[in-house]
Motif scaffolding. Sequence first.
Motif, PDB file in Angstrom:
ATOM      1  N   PHE A  61      61.242 130.998  63.597  1.00  0.00           N
ATOM      2  CA  PHE A  61      62.167 130.299  64.465  1.00  0.00           C
ATOM      3  C   PHE A  61      62.867 131.039  65.408  1.00  0.00           C
ATOM      4  CE2 PHE A  61      62.943 126.056  61.924  1.00  0.00           C
ATOM      5  CZ  PHE A  61      62.628 125.260  63.202  1.00  0.00           C
ATOM      6  N   SER A  65      62.617 131.233  69.516  1.00  0.00           N
ATOM      7  CA  SER A  65      63.826 131.112  70.245  1.00  0.00           C
ATOM      8  C   SER A  65      63.647 132.272  71.214  1.00  0.00           C
ATOM      9  CB  SER A  65      65.295 131.462  69.099  1.00  0.00           C
ATOM     10  OG  SER A  65      66.232 131.459  69.831  1.00  0.00           O
ATOM     11  N   LYS A  66      63.536 133.617  71.002  1.00  0.00           N
ATOM     12  CA  LYS A  66      63.481 134.713  71.891  1.00  0.00           C
ATOM     13  C   LYS A  66      62.482 134.528  72.910  1.00  0.00           C
ATOM     14  CE  LYS A  66      66.741 137.071  69.642  1.00  0.00           C
ATOM     15  NZ  LYS A  66      68.108 137.347  70.085  1.00  0.00           N
ATOM     16  N   VAL A  70      65.489 129.931  74.344  1.00  0.00           N
ATOM     17  CA  VAL A  70      66.053 128.544  73.935  1.00  0.00           C
ATOM     18  C   VAL A  70      66.676 128.868  72.698  1.00  0.00           C
ATOM     19  CG1 VAL A  70      65.669 126.269  73.295  1.00  0.00           C
ATOM     20  CG2 VAL A  70      64.217 127.222  74.829  1.00  0.00           C
ATOM     21  N   PRO A  71      68.206 128.552  72.766  1.00  0.00           N
ATOM     22  CA  PRO A  71      68.941 128.796  71.372  1.00  0.00           C
ATOM     23  C   PRO A  71      68.637 128.088  70.412  1.00  0.00           C
ATOM     24  CG  PRO A  71      70.348 128.322  73.197  1.00  0.00           C
ATOM     25  CD  PRO A  71      68.880 128.335  73.742  1.00  0.00           C
ATOM     26  N   LEU A  72      68.526 128.635  68.977  1.00  0.00           N
ATOM     27  CA  LEU A  72      67.824 127.931  67.996  1.00  0.00           C
ATOM     28  C   LEU A  72      68.430 126.542  67.790  1.00  0.00           C
ATOM     29  CD1 LEU A  72      67.988 130.584  65.206  1.00  0.00           C
ATOM     30  CD2 LEU A  72      66.039 129.373  65.911  1.00  0.00           C
ATOM     31  N   MET A  75      66.458 124.158  69.457  1.00  0.00           N
ATOM     32  CA  MET A  75      65.129 123.946  69.122  1.00  0.00           C
ATOM     33  C   MET A  75      65.160 122.834  67.662  1.00  0.00           C
ATOM     34  SD  MET A  75      63.437 127.663  69.281  1.00  0.00           S
ATOM     35  CE  MET A  75      61.811 127.164  68.494  1.00  0.00           C
TER      36      MET A  75
END
Length: 131
Positions: A61, A65-66, A70-72, A75
């Motif tokens: 995850f 994200s990286k 996208v911020p966790l 997601m």
Amino acid sequence: MEKKSRKFPIIDMEKTGKRIKELIQERGYTVLEIQRILMLSSHQTIYSWFSGINIPSIDNFVALSKLLEVPLEEMIVCFEVEEKRIQNSKIQEVLEDWTMEDIVRFAKQYHISFEQMIEKRKEFGNGNVYS
């Protein structure tokens, strides 16, 4: 004094999988590229995320994200349930047929102690916790 009911976030695995699929496609990555970047042994792992059968490990995850920038929190799709609801309806629904491994996995996912799971299983009529 009455104890306040707590709410717990529960990951919606199906919606989270769909979200991950959308993000990967929007960013122009293929499944094989994601497999290579995350060093996964099989591309089937990613398809199992997409369908909601499984979700990525915390490590994956964070990597996604990286990679996808996208911020966790964007997601992972969650819903909240009250503690009492988890401990009654959800447990009753499934405990009768579960193996010990199933009980442990469920307890971890829903933040319920193993002891609470065993007590609920007994309460709902299946005292044999080693089936």
